[in-house]
Design a protein around this motif. Structure first.
Motif, mmCIF file in Angstrom:
data_model
loop_
_atom_site.group_PDB
_atom_site.id
_atom_site.type_symbol
_atom_site.label_atom_id
_atom_site.label_comp_id
_atom_site.label_asym_id
_atom_site.label_seq_id
_atom_site.Cartn_x
_atom_site.Cartn_y
_atom_site.Cartn_z
ATOM 1 N N HIS A 1 8.832 10.211 4.165
ATOM 2 C CA HIS A 1 9.345 9.175 5.045
ATOM 3 C C HIS A 1 8.405 8.769 6.139
ATOM 4 O O HIS A 1 8.209 7.605 6.404
ATOM 5 C CB HIS A 1 10.559 9.738 5.757
ATOM 6 N N GLN A 2 7.872 9.786 6.807
ATOM 7 C CA GLN A 2 7.135 9.508 8.039
ATOM 8 C C GLN A 2 5.756 8.961 7.746
ATOM 9 O O GLN A 2 5.101 8.450 8.633
ATOM 10 C CB GLN A 2 7.025 10.783 8.873
ATOM 11 N N GLU A 3 5.302 9.083 6.507
ATOM 12 C CA GLU A 3 3.963 8.590 6.212
ATOM 13 C C GLU A 3 4.013 7.316 5.382
ATOM 14 O O GLU A 3 3.455 6.304 5.758
ATOM 15 C CB GLU A 3 3.179 9.668 5.452
ATOM 16 N N ILE A 4 4.711 7.393 4.245
ATOM 17 C CA ILE A 4 4.691 6.227 3.366
ATOM 18 C C ILE A 4 6.090 5.697 3.082
ATOM 19 O O ILE A 4 6.291 4.915 2.164
ATOM 20 C CB ILE A 4 3.943 6.544 2.050
ATOM 21 N N ILE A 5 7.040 6.126 3.894
ATOM 22 C CA ILE A 5 8.373 5.515 3.909
ATOM 23 C C ILE A 5 8.984 5.396 2.518
ATOM 24 O O ILE A 5 9.295 4.308 2.032
ATOM 25 C CB ILE A 5 8.334 4.131 4.588
ATOM 26 N N PRO B 1 0.809 -1.225 0.000
ATOM 27 C CA PRO B 1 0.000 0.000 0.000
ATOM 28 C C PRO B 1 0.837 1.266 0.000
ATOM 29 O O PRO B 1 0.434 2.268 -0.579
ATOM 30 C CB PRO B 1 -0.821 -0.104 1.275
ATOM 31 N N TYR B 2 2.004 1.209 0.643
ATOM 32 C CA TYR B 2 2.843 2.408 0.664
ATOM 33 C C TYR B 2 3.305 2.745 -0.744
ATOM 34 O O TYR B 2 3.342 3.895 -1.150
ATOM 35 C CB TYR B 2 4.066 2.202 1.561
ATOM 36 N N ARG C 1 0.700 9.622 -5.292
ATOM 37 C CA ARG C 1 1.198 10.954 -4.950
ATOM 38 C C ARG C 1 2.213 11.431 -5.978
ATOM 39 O O ARG C 1 2.301 12.626 -6.251
ATOM 40 C CB ARG C 1 1.843 10.920 -3.566
ATOM 41 N N HIS D 1 7.242 0.960 12.015
ATOM 42 C CA HIS D 1 7.057 2.054 11.075
ATOM 43 C C HIS D 1 8.033 3.149 11.446
ATOM 44 O O HIS D 1 8.421 3.276 12.596
ATOM 45 C CB HIS D 1 5.614 2.566 11.138
ATOM 46 N N ILE D 2 8.371 3.928 10.446
ATOM 47 C CA ILE D 2 9.468 4.870 10.652
ATOM 48 C C ILE D 2 9.138 5.948 11.686
ATOM 49 O O ILE D 2 10.003 6.415 12.413
ATOM 50 C CB ILE D 2 9.859 5.449 9.293
ATOM 51 N N THR D 3 7.870 6.334 11.809
ATOM 52 C CA THR D 3 7.559 7.342 12.822
ATOM 53 C C THR D 3 7.263 6.731 14.175
ATOM 54 O O THR D 3 7.196 7.442 15.153
ATOM 55 C CB THR D 3 6.323 8.177 12.472
ATOM 56 N N MET E 1 -8.611 0.981 0.464
ATOM 57 C CA MET E 1 -7.263 0.465 0.517
ATOM 58 C C MET E 1 -6.927 0.226 1.972
ATOM 59 O O MET E 1 -7.198 1.059 2.823
ATOM 60 C CB MET E 1 -6.300 1.460 -0.106
ATOM 61 N N PRO F 1 0.694 10.057 11.149
ATOM 62 C CA PRO F 1 1.918 10.085 11.958
ATOM 63 C C PRO F 1 1.931 11.255 12.931
ATOM 64 O O PRO F 1 2.317 11.090 14.088
ATOM 65 C CB PRO F 1 3.032 10.234 10.915
ATOM 66 N N MET G 1 0.363 4.023 -2.774
ATOM 67 C CA MET G 1 0.019 5.367 -2.349
ATOM 68 C C MET G 1 1.075 6.364 -2.808
ATOM 69 O O MET G 1 0.764 7.470 -3.249
ATOM 70 C CB MET G 1 -0.092 5.379 -0.829
ATOM 71 N N TYR H 1 -5.028 10.207 6.018
ATOM 72 C CA TYR H 1 -3.895 9.323 6.301
ATOM 73 C C TYR H 1 -2.604 10.115 6.467
ATOM 74 O O TYR H 1 -1.751 9.764 7.263
ATOM 75 C CB TYR H 1 -3.729 8.268 5.204
ATOM 76 N N SER I 1 11.394 18.878 1.495
ATOM 77 C CA SER I 1 10.410 19.615 2.265
ATOM 78 C C SER I 1 10.320 21.047 1.718
ATOM 79 O O SER I 1 11.329 21.606 1.356
ATOM 80 C CB SER I 1 10.894 19.628 3.714
ATOM 81 N N CYS J 1 7.928 22.422 7.277
ATOM 82 C CA CYS J 1 7.519 21.040 7.415
ATOM 83 C C CYS J 1 6.714 20.656 6.175
ATOM 84 O O CYS J 1 6.383 21.502 5.351
ATOM 85 C CB CYS J 1 6.732 20.809 8.694
ATOM 86 N N ARG J 2 6.419 19.402 6.066
ATOM 87 C CA ARG J 2 5.813 18.901 4.847
ATOM 88 C C ARG J 2 4.369 19.374 4.714
ATOM 89 O O ARG J 2 3.584 19.304 5.651
ATOM 90 C CB ARG J 2 5.855 17.375 4.855
ATOM 91 N N ALA K 1 6.045 15.694 11.040
ATOM 92 C CA ALA K 1 5.629 16.703 10.080
ATOM 93 C C ALA K 1 6.703 16.953 9.032
ATOM 94 O O ALA K 1 6.530 17.776 8.148
ATOM 95 C CB ALA K 1 5.303 18.000 10.809
ATOM 96 N N GLY K 2 7.829 16.259 9.138
ATOM 97 C CA GLY K 2 8.892 16.422 8.163
ATOM 98 C C GLY K 2 9.732 17.662 8.364
ATOM 99 O O GLY K 2 10.333 18.162 7.431
ATOM 100 N N TYR K 3 9.775 18.148 9.594
ATOM 101 C CA TYR K 3 10.536 19.360 9.893
ATOM 102 C C TYR K 3 11.853 18.943 10.544
ATOM 103 O O TYR K 3 11.985 18.960 11.750
ATOM 104 C CB TYR K 3 9.724 20.239 10.842
ATOM 105 N N ARG L 1 0.185 22.831 9.116
ATOM 106 C CA ARG L 1 0.168 21.382 9.245
ATOM 107 C C ARG L 1 -0.579 20.928 10.490
ATOM 108 O O ARG L 1 -1.106 19.838 10.533
ATOM 109 C CB ARG L 1 1.621 20.899 9.301
ATOM 110 N N ASN M 1 0.615 18.915 2.911
ATOM 111 C CA ASN M 1 -0.053 17.740 2.356
ATOM 112 C C ASN M 1 -0.414 18.014 0.908
ATOM 113 O O ASN M 1 -0.238 19.110 0.400
ATOM 114 C CB ASN M 1 -1.253 17.314 3.208
#
Lengths: 281, 117, 361, 155
Positions: A184-188, A108-109, A116, C13-15, C5, C346, A112, C342, A176, A248-249, C120-122, C197, A251
């Motif tokens: 990374h933190q969501e879908i690696i 799924p990652y 994206r 998981h990474i986080t 899905m 995280p 997904m 989704y 970013s 930060c990221r 948050a990727g910061y 965010r 969406n």
């Protein structure tokens, strides 16, 4: 100067590796860290060769390799070809390999991430095309060779296009605030998660080539003044890294909104005004 | 015996009604459910509550039961109790209504490890 | 399954710092259903405490439940046992306990904030937060002798005195830390991307927090006035300038701000302790065997920690129950996910600062 | 965002906070490796009793004497320092600020320690039997001798 572009195209994985290594040092220093050595990407490369590659299925692995070769070919076509538009369309094709590869597995990652990645394409490519159009309007040519021998400064005619392009670079290089396809933190890592060993290396190296691709476009904005081009590239490089380190990221809704409702109109306005000035008045 | 909390004795039949009459979500904080093995197949179960913002003793409802008894679930009164109930069902092997087993233990771990036998 | 899905999140998981598994059913990246499994790290510490170790040894095993709130676990257990033994620790010991506990809270909060930023990727903020957390860690190291497992409290008081030279170093480091926290507060209040965010994401209303009995900063960010420091009389918080931090919005952003403001409160408490440490013994001999039942509510960095101890007049206790803060927050976390995006998962998870090794024990 | 942007650019030209390849030193008072001093020990085995993780094991001699062998497992130890506090004799057990080395496969710490645990258990039983014998013998001796002498010897 004659063989310069061809040399760059052929050596682009190595040049890109150095850029990436330098970026890691700069990024670390911006975070007040020591950071890895400059050659770290190559050490990683050598390490990854020794790793055992686990294939999901052969088509998936082939798409990884195809992504690498297509990206390389894209750069070559962009730099040496007669028309930069060909390069841009090949760029879409190269990313399409990555996307198809991502879709071809059940993870799924990965799926997904591929979804994206399509959103990335949607945001990035229109701006790239507007950049090409803008450069054509200024220099009157679609070829990199001709643009680089243009005696004026295209950036003076295309300030808004340049700004739009610089602000979309994070989306091309997956940084970013617009690193959503790789998040990374969501879908690696998104579409690249299922690659390993040698095949991951292909993806990893393709990313370096993207660096060369992006900075080559920045370079085009200064025409024949290649010293200025280097300075501009360095400046953009620092700006991108500082931006990467201070946001930060977002969406993907926010990214689409920003790309389509802010950057695209900005670039289009510039080109519209330029076209009016060139052809009507 | 009970050093710093108040205990309200109850029974298995009454406990659900007692908690229903007592519990007010804006006033009381539900802490957890705990069981103590008393030996000989007997078990003491306590439901803990505490008041918000006031320095006061925690309050516990206490029920004595055996391992064969079915213990009423309070999830319909306090929705967050499912986790505590699942834990007791796993670690003590209690029969709690509707509690999901296997949340805390893996299939190959010994059943009801906190029970003394 | 039309457009759904299934996205597994965890157990690795990474986080996620620690193993917990969520299985999300998503529709266009929107979550419609969640399943949760928390018991990946069940180590049977409660069983060990009830069968193998005597009640004094348990004080050194309980903190091994979790590295980040080691001091809270140890002190909560010690307080519960002291209540059974009807022993009141000396005043100086109580103050020193508060000191270490609040330092522990500072580093834990900085850690939690760093992880929310990471989710948050910061990246840069993460590095800064972790670097300044190091200051608090160094303070703890020099005070207690270890960076993670302090083993500072013991039944009867604390294990070490605060010497003047240590106090001098503490003051220097805390001054620096305080400046940095002011800098962070300014950053958090003014950073545009952070608010983009985090504002309005993962909102827990006051009713929801009360309904699902959330604890700690999560509850306080939603406007529930709950803090075990004000609700349980284990330590002299009232004399030390304790203040409850409550925000109303209940989103990720306000959870961060609650943590940030609590660091200020903790720092104020620490300054008060350093300025007015009472004279006297820091440890007294405790005699007798625990007979009876007692509870202890303790405000760990993540929320309310609950200890229930029963002894039957033997060296080995009959029951030791640890209810950890994350245990209380899992139900509200599960409810919160339904309907969330989704991409925010995280950030939501890390903003709860979950500690699974606490939860499963 | 702007604040961090400026901070990032500033950091680029300032000294990094991390240093390459230098570990930090353990401060004074760090709870590190536990060192045993055989000369001072009175072999009361209190440390063995209080240790929460059984990282201290005494191997008892076969002749029933008080000449025990101290065994310490730094990989099992949790460095709580409880043994040092329990020790009635100053200087017999010291907690230093030496940071313990990690155990490697070559050391084979597990198997060695299991062996020690087994030996400790066995030797204790033997030692208890030997001690009981010794006491009985001493009792017999004491019965033979006049009671006044016994008192004097005890003093």
């Amino acid at each position: 100067m004659a063989w310069m572009l061809e040399t760059i195209a052929i050596l682009s994985p190595i040049i890109g590796g150095f850029i990436y290594g330098f970026e890691r040092v700069v990024k670390a220093r911006m975070q007040n860290r020591q950071g890895p050595p400059l050659l770290q990407p190559f050490y990683d490369f050598i390490k990854l060769v020794e790793k055992r590659a686990i294939q999901v299925h052969s088509f998936h692995s082939m798409m990884g390799l195809a992504f690498f070769f297509a990206t390389w070919f894209t750069l070559a076509a962009f730099l040496c070809g007669p028309n930069i538009l060909v390069g841009l369309f090949l760029h879409i094709l190269a990313l399409a390999f990555l996307i198809i590869g991502g879709f071809s597995v059940l993870s799924p990652y990965s799926v997904m991430g591929s979804l994206r990645e399509i959103i990335h394409l949607m945001c990035v490519e229109p701006i790239l095309i507007l950049v090409a159009v803008g450069l054509f309007l200024v220099t009157g040519s679609w070829s990199v060779r001709d643009i680089l021998s243009y005696s004026g400064l295209p950036i003076l005619y295309l300030p808004l296009v340049f700004i739009a392009f610089v602000l979309i670079i994070p989306a091309i290089l997956k940084k970013s605030p617009f690193d959503i396809s790789e998040a990374h933190q969501e879908i690696i890592g998104g579409p690249e998660i299922e690659y390993s060993g040698f095949f991951y290396e292909a993806i990893y190296t393709a990313k370096w080539i993207e660096y060369v691709f992006v900075f080559a476009i920045v370079f085009l904005f200064t025409g024949v003044h290649w010293w200025l081009g280097l300075a501009l590239s360095l400046l953009v490089f620092l700006f991108i890294n500082a931006l990467d380190n201070s946001t930060c990221r977002a969406n993907f809704h926010q990214m689409i909104k920003f790309a389509w409702f802010v950057l695209l109109p900005l670039a289009a306005l510039n080109i519209f005004v330029l076209a009016l000035w060139r052809y009507v008045i | 015996m009970y050093k710093n909390f108040e205990v309200i004795e109850s029974s298995l039949e009454k406990i659900k009604e007692d908690i229903k009459n007592f519990y007010d979500p804006s006033k009381y904080h539900f802490i957890t459910i705990n069981a103590i093995d008393l030996g000989n197949g007997k078990v003491n179960i306590k439901w803990f509550f505490a008041k918000y913002e006031v320095m006061d003793k925690p309050i516990a409802f206490s029920v004595d039961a055996t391992y064969e008894d079915t213990i009423p679930s309070i999830v319909d009164i306090i929705p967050s109790a499912w986790l505590s109930e699942a834990e007791l069902a796993d670690l003590f092997g209690l029969n709690i209504e509707g509690a999901k087993k296997g949340l805390f233990l893996e299939p190959d771990s010994p059943p009801a490890p906190l029970r003394r036998s | 399954m039309e457009n759904k899905m299934i996205v597994p999140f965890g157990s690795q998981h990474i986080t996620l710092l620690e193993p917990v598994r969520f299985i999300f059913e998503t529709e266009n990246e929107k979550i419609v259903n969640v399943d949760v499994d928390v018991g990946y790290v069940h180590r049977g510490i409660e069983k060990a405490c009830q069968t193998k170790l005597n009640y004094k040894q348990v004080a050194y095993i309980i903190p091994r439940i979790c590295g980040l709130c080691a001091m809270s676990h140890a002190l909560a257990y010690i307080t519960a046992v002291e209540k059974i033994l009807e022993f009141d620790p000396p005043k100086k010991a109580k103050y020193l306990r508060v000191l270490v506990h609040e330092l522990d809270r500072i580093h834990s909060h900085l850690f939690a904030m760093a992880h929310v930023a990471e989710a948050a990727g910061y990246e840069n903020l993460v590095m800064h937060l972790f670097r300044d957390r190091e200051l608090a860690m160094e303070c703890l190291e020099i005070l207690t002798g270890n960076r993670v497992q302090y083993d500072y409290g013991c039944i009867g008081g604390v294990n070490r005195d605060l010497t003047p030279e240590v106090e001098k170093i503490l003051r220097k480091k805390l001054k620096k830390l305080e400046d940095r926290i002011h800098w962070f507060k300014d950053l958090y209040m003014n950073d545009y991307t952070l608010s983009l965010r985090w504002k309005g994401i993962g909102v827990i209303s006051k009713e929801m927090a009360e309904k699902y009995n959330a604890a700690g900063p999560v509850a306080r960010a939603s406007g529930v006035r709950t803090d075990a420091r004000a609700e349980f009389d284990a330590l002299p918080y009232r004399d030390l300038g304790f203040e409850m931090i409550v925000y109303k919005d209940g989103d990720i952003y306000s959870r961060n701000l609650v943590r940030l403001d609590e660091i200020f409160v903790s720092l104020r408490i620490i300054w008060n302790i350093l300025d007015g440490l009472p004279e006297g013994n820091y440890k007294e001999e405790v005699k007798g065997l625990p007979k009876g039942e007692s509870v202890c509510r303790w405000e760990a960095p993540r929320g309310e920690l609950f200890m229930h101890v029963r002894g039957d007049g033997k060296q080995i206790l009959t029951r030791v129950r640890v209810k950890t803060p994350t245990f209380s927050n899992i139900p509200v976390l599960r409810e919160l996910f339904v309907g969330a995006n989704y991409a925010d998962v995280p950030a939501i998870i890390t903003s709860f600062d979950p500690c699974m090794s606490c939860t499963a024990r | 965002m702007l604040k961090m942007f400026i901070e990032s650019l500033k950091n680029l030209f300032s000294e990094p906070a991390t240093l390459p390849g230098i570990g930090t030193e353990a401060p004074k008072g760090y709870r590190g490796l536990i060192v045993f001093n055989k000369e001072k020990c009175i072999f009361c085995t209190k440390c063995e009793l209080v240790c929460p993780v059984d990282a201290i094991k005494f191997i008892y001699p076969e002749d029933g004497s008080r000449n025990l062998e101290f065994n310490y497992n730094p990989f099992l130890c949790i460095y709580c320092g409880e043994c040092v506090r329990a020790c009635p004799k100053d200087g017999a057990l010291i907690q230093t600020n030496i940071v313990p080395e990690p155990g490697t496969q070559e050391d084979n710490p597990n198997e060695k320690w299991f062996e020690i645990e087994r030996r400790a258990q066995e030797s204790k039983k033997k030692w208890q039997i030997a001690l009981a014998k010794k006491r009985q013998e001493a009792l017999k001796k004491a019965k033979k001798q006049p009671p006044s002498d016994k008192k004097g010897s005890k003093k």
